[in-house]
Design an enzyme around this catalytic site. Structure first.
Site, PDB file in Angstrom:
ATOM      1  N   SER A 173      67.321  49.747  71.654  1.00 59.33           N
ATOM      2  CA  SER A 173      66.117  50.475  71.534  1.00 59.33           C
ATOM      3  C   SER A 173      66.371  51.868  71.968  1.00 59.33           C
ATOM      4  O   SER A 173      67.565  52.070  72.887  1.00 59.33           O
ATOM      5  CB  SER A 173      65.039  49.822  72.581  1.00 59.33           C
ATOM      6  OG  SER A 173      64.241  50.591  72.949  1.00 59.33           O
ATOM      7  N   TYR A 199      64.454  45.410  80.313  1.00 58.97           N
ATOM      8  CA  TYR A 199      64.326  45.675  79.016  1.00 58.97           C
ATOM      9  C   TYR A 199      65.623  46.777  78.646  1.00 58.97           C
ATOM     10  O   TYR A 199      66.355  46.569  77.522  1.00 58.97           O
ATOM     11  CB  TYR A 199      62.941  46.238  78.372  1.00 58.97           C
ATOM     12  CG  TYR A 199      63.076  46.385  77.007  1.00 58.97           C
ATOM     13  CD1 TYR A 199      63.091  45.337  76.133  1.00 58.97           C
ATOM     14  CD2 TYR A 199      62.944  47.688  76.346  1.00 58.97           C
ATOM     15  CE1 TYR A 199      62.841  45.832  74.717  1.00 58.97           C
ATOM     16  CE2 TYR A 199      62.951  47.899  75.218  1.00 58.97           C
ATOM     17  CZ  TYR A 199      62.867  46.835  74.107  1.00 58.97           C
ATOM     18  OH  TYR A 199      62.709  47.352  73.085  1.00 58.97           O
ATOM     19  N   LYS A 203      69.000  46.373  76.650  1.00 55.79           N
ATOM     20  CA  LYS A 203      69.261  47.182  75.220  1.00 55.79           C
ATOM     21  C   LYS A 203      70.642  48.060  75.414  1.00 55.79           C
ATOM     22  O   LYS A 203      71.361  48.237  74.574  1.00 55.79           O
ATOM     23  CB  LYS A 203      68.045  48.089  74.946  1.00 55.79           C
ATOM     24  CG  LYS A 203      66.755  47.178  74.444  1.00 55.79           C
ATOM     25  CD  LYS A 203      66.983  46.471  73.281  1.00 55.79           C
ATOM     26  CE  LYS A 203      65.917  45.244  72.880  1.00 55.79           C
ATOM     27  NZ  LYS A 203      66.418  44.630  71.808  1.00 55.79           N
ATOM     28  N   THR A 232      54.147  47.107  66.082  1.00 60.21           N
ATOM     29  CA  THR A 232      54.259  45.711  65.862  1.00 60.21           C
ATOM     30  C   THR A 232      53.483  45.028  66.981  1.00 60.21           C
ATOM     31  O   THR A 232      52.987  45.641  67.981  1.00 60.21           O
ATOM     32  CB  THR A 232      55.770  45.297  66.221  1.00 60.21           C
ATOM     33  OG1 THR A 232      56.327  45.654  67.505  1.00 60.21           O
ATOM     34  CG2 THR A 232      56.730  46.096  65.231  1.00 60.21           C
TER      35      THR A 232
HETATM   36  N1  LIG Z   1      58.375  48.037  68.027  1.00 56.48           N
HETATM   37  C1  LIG Z   1      59.304  49.096  68.447  1.00 56.48           C
HETATM   38  O1  LIG Z   1      58.651  50.107  68.870  1.00 56.48           O
HETATM   39  C2  LIG Z   1      60.641  48.784  69.093  1.00 56.48           C
HETATM   40  C3  LIG Z   1      61.273  49.995  69.336  1.00 56.48           C
HETATM   41  C4  LIG Z   1      62.640  49.870  69.808  1.00 56.48           C
HETATM   42  C5  LIG Z   1      63.087  48.417  69.707  1.00 56.48           C
HETATM   43  N2  LIG Z   1      62.637  47.375  69.348  1.00 56.48           N
HETATM   44  C6  LIG Z   1      63.293  46.182  69.096  1.00 56.48           C
HETATM   45  O2  LIG Z   1      63.086  45.577  67.851  1.00 56.48           O
HETATM   46  C7  LIG Z   1      62.923  44.094  67.981  1.00 56.48           C
HETATM   47  C8  LIG Z   1      61.985  43.397  67.279  1.00 56.48           C
HETATM   48  O3  LIG Z   1      60.858  44.007  68.260  1.00 56.48           O
HETATM   49  P1  LIG Z   1      59.242  44.030  67.544  1.00 56.48           P
HETATM   50  O4  LIG Z   1      58.521  45.234  67.895  1.00 56.48           O
HETATM   51  O5  LIG Z   1      59.443  43.626  65.975  1.00 56.48           O
HETATM   52  O6  LIG Z   1      58.508  43.026  68.221  1.00 56.48           O
HETATM   53  P2  LIG Z   1      57.503  41.799  68.131  1.00 56.48           P
HETATM   54  O7  LIG Z   1      56.671  41.937  67.053  1.00 56.48           O
HETATM   55  O8  LIG Z   1      57.309  41.115  69.527  1.00 56.48           O
HETATM   56  O9  LIG Z   1      58.712  40.693  67.429  1.00 56.48           O
HETATM   57  C9  LIG Z   1      59.821  40.254  68.352  1.00 56.48           C
HETATM   58  C10 LIG Z   1      60.374  38.983  67.634  1.00 56.48           C
HETATM   59  O10 LIG Z   1      61.325  38.264  68.660  1.00 56.48           O
HETATM   60  C11 LIG Z   1      60.805  36.998  68.752  1.00 56.48           C
HETATM   61  N3  LIG Z   1      61.349  36.327  70.160  1.00 56.48           N
HETATM   62  C12 LIG Z   1      61.050  36.859  71.370  1.00 56.48           C
HETATM   63  N4  LIG Z   1      61.561  35.943  72.271  1.00 56.48           N
HETATM   64  C13 LIG Z   1      62.111  35.156  71.535  1.00 56.48           C
HETATM   65  C14 LIG Z   1      63.060  34.131  71.806  1.00 56.48           C
HETATM   66  N5  LIG Z   1      63.092  33.550  73.416  1.00 56.48           N
HETATM   67  N6  LIG Z   1      63.906  33.504  71.040  1.00 56.48           N
HETATM   68  C15 LIG Z   1      63.735  33.687  69.784  1.00 56.48           C
HETATM   69  N7  LIG Z   1      63.032  34.469  69.299  1.00 56.48           N
HETATM   70  C16 LIG Z   1      62.239  35.406  70.147  1.00 56.48           C
HETATM   71  C17 LIG Z   1      59.412  36.983  68.686  1.00 56.48           C
HETATM   72  O11 LIG Z   1      59.169  35.481  68.320  1.00 56.48           O
HETATM   73  P3  LIG Z   1      57.580  34.955  68.387  1.00 56.48           P
HETATM   74  O12 LIG Z   1      56.878  35.477  67.114  1.00 56.48           O
HETATM   75  O13 LIG Z   1      57.732  33.747  68.478  1.00 56.48           O
HETATM   76  O14 LIG Z   1      56.931  35.683  69.655  1.00 56.48           O
HETATM   77  C18 LIG Z   1      59.195  37.945  67.248  1.00 56.48           C
HETATM   78  O15 LIG Z   1      59.679  37.118  66.366  1.00 56.48           O
HETATM   79  C19 LIG Z   1      63.226  43.950  69.370  1.00 56.48           C
HETATM   80  O16 LIG Z   1      64.646  43.550  69.732  1.00 56.48           O
HETATM   81  C20 LIG Z   1      62.681  45.154  70.088  1.00 56.48           C
HETATM   82  O17 LIG Z   1      63.463  45.226  71.484  1.00 56.48           O
HETATM   83  C21 LIG Z   1      61.241  47.514  68.856  1.00 56.48           C
END
Ligand SMILES: NC(=O)c1ccc[n+]([C@@H]2O[C@H](COP(=O)([O-])OP(=O)(O)OC[C@H]3O[C@@H](n4cnc5c(N)ncnc54)[C@H](OP(=O)(O)O)[C@@H]3O)[C@@H](O)[C@H]2O)c1
Length: 311
Positions: A173, A199, A203, A232
């Site tokens: 991130s 977090y 990261k 998301t």
């Molecule tokens: N969205 C952003 O702006 C953003 C920015 C920077 C980085 N990121 C990174 O992108 C990645 C995806 O994030 P997202 O925004 O798509 O979030 P999201 O919609 O919350 O998706 C996160 C995913 O991780 C899974 N997860 C959480 N804890 C887990 C565990 N203990 N074991 C297995 N799976 C687990 C969730 O499963 P469940 O469906 O069961 O909850 C979900 O499928 C993350 O690493 C996040 O840090 C996102």
């Protein structure tokens, strides 16, 4: 391709580079993809039940891959698998990244089902709102964002080596720019706990581990990337005010997944680097976030000790 100057200016403005504006400007000059650059490849994606992971799974299937959906919740996983049926072959594998036992079982299952793994995407992530411990007694953010992916990676190295172009993609991130790794307090036992800081440290640790894995692994490329700001369920849950205020500017999950998918098939990229929007990015922008070599080795040693990974 837009000029390096404009690209860097977008990043310096933060909002320009991280929002859908940056994606729109940068993607204008990207070549159209080959139709199925991932044909014949097996791609495992953690956190495939939601957000960026789910979008990455869809695009990888469209590009010809067989996709392994690593999910912790079987019902949510089954819904996504059903929605992807018809695009291409998607398999469900149970994996709770916060549980070392679950991660070991997941790696065993992948190895039993597939002689080789071409791409591992460590995408699952969590921003905890308070300090909690995992089932193994490890601080949840570190357990889920760092330790589980470390063990999964270590356990899948033989399968990745069996691929002709094995690669690992760690989804970090932009928040990591604000923190160092804090190798003396990886589980945030000292000071007042902040989920956002935990977090960002986790990261940052992913990016440092990417560099360390790259030095140790020959024949398997290791990349870290950040997706920008993406609309998301995760961001809606963890940062609701941010999500509401910036919603028109947030990227779609498919835009957030773009560089993951691109890294999955792009030829001849250097290993151990940090990427966003298909370009290598610096790993430090602020003073005080650089770690000493001893701290890097301490992070590695602690991940090895706590996970029990055979390395
Ligand atoms: N969205 C952003 O702006 C953003 C920015 C920077 C980085 N990121 C990174 O992108 C990645 C995806 O994030 P997202 O925004 O798509 O979030 P999201 O919609 O919350 O998706 C996160 C995913 O991780 C899974 N997860 C959480 N804890 C887990 C565990 N203990 N074991 C297995 N799976 C687990 C969730 O499963 P469940 O469906 O069961 O909850 C979900 O499928 C993350 O690493 C996040 O840090 C996102």
């Amino acid at each position: 391709m837009i000029s390096q100057f404009l690209d860097s200016a977008l990043d310096l403005s933060v909002i320009g580079g991280y929002s859908r504006i940056g994606f729109a400007l940068r993607s204008r000059s990207w070549p159209p993809p080959e139709e199925t650059p991932l044909a014949g490849r097996v791609v495992a994606i953690s956190g495939a039940s939601s957000g960026i992971g789910r979008a990455a799974a869809r695009i990888c299937l469209q590009q010809g891959a067989r996709v392994l959906l690593l999910v912790r919740d079987p019902q949510r996983g089954e819904r996504v698998r059903a929605e992807l049926t018809g695009i291409g072959p998607a398999e469900l594998i149970s994996c709770d990244l916060s549980s070392l036992e679950s991660v070991r079982a997941c790696a065993r299952e992948i190895a039993e089902r597939h002689a080789a793994l071409d791409v591992l995407v460590n995408n699952a992530g969590v921003l905890a709102d308070r300090r909690e411990l995992s089932a193994d007694g490890i601080e949840l953010s570190f357990a889920t964002n760092v330790l589980g992916p470390f063990l999964l990676t270590a356990a899948l190295v033989p399968a990745l080596r069996a691929s002709t172009a094995g690669r690992i993609i760690n989804v970090s991130s932009g928040g990591m720019y604000t923190q160092g790794i804090h190798a003396d307090d990886l589980q945030f036992e000292h000071g007042s706990y902040s989920g956002a800081v935990a977090y960002a440290r986790a990261k940052r640790a992913q990016v440092v581990l990417t560099e360390l894995w790259a030095r140790r692994l020959q024949g398997v490329a290791v990349h870290a990337m950040h997706p920008g700001w993406v609309d998301t369920p995760g961001i809606e849950h963890s940062l609701p005010r941010f999500q509401r205020a910036l919603r028109p500017l947030l990227r779609t999950p498919a835009q957030g997944a773009d560089t993951i998918v691109w890294l999955s098939s792009a030829p001849d990229l250097p290993s151990g680097r940090f990427w966003q929007d298909r370009r290598q990015r610096p790993t430090h922008l602020l003073p005080g976030t650089r770690e000493h070599p001893g701290e890097r080795e301490r992070l590695w040693a602690e991940c090895a000790r706590l996970s029990g990974a055979s390395l």
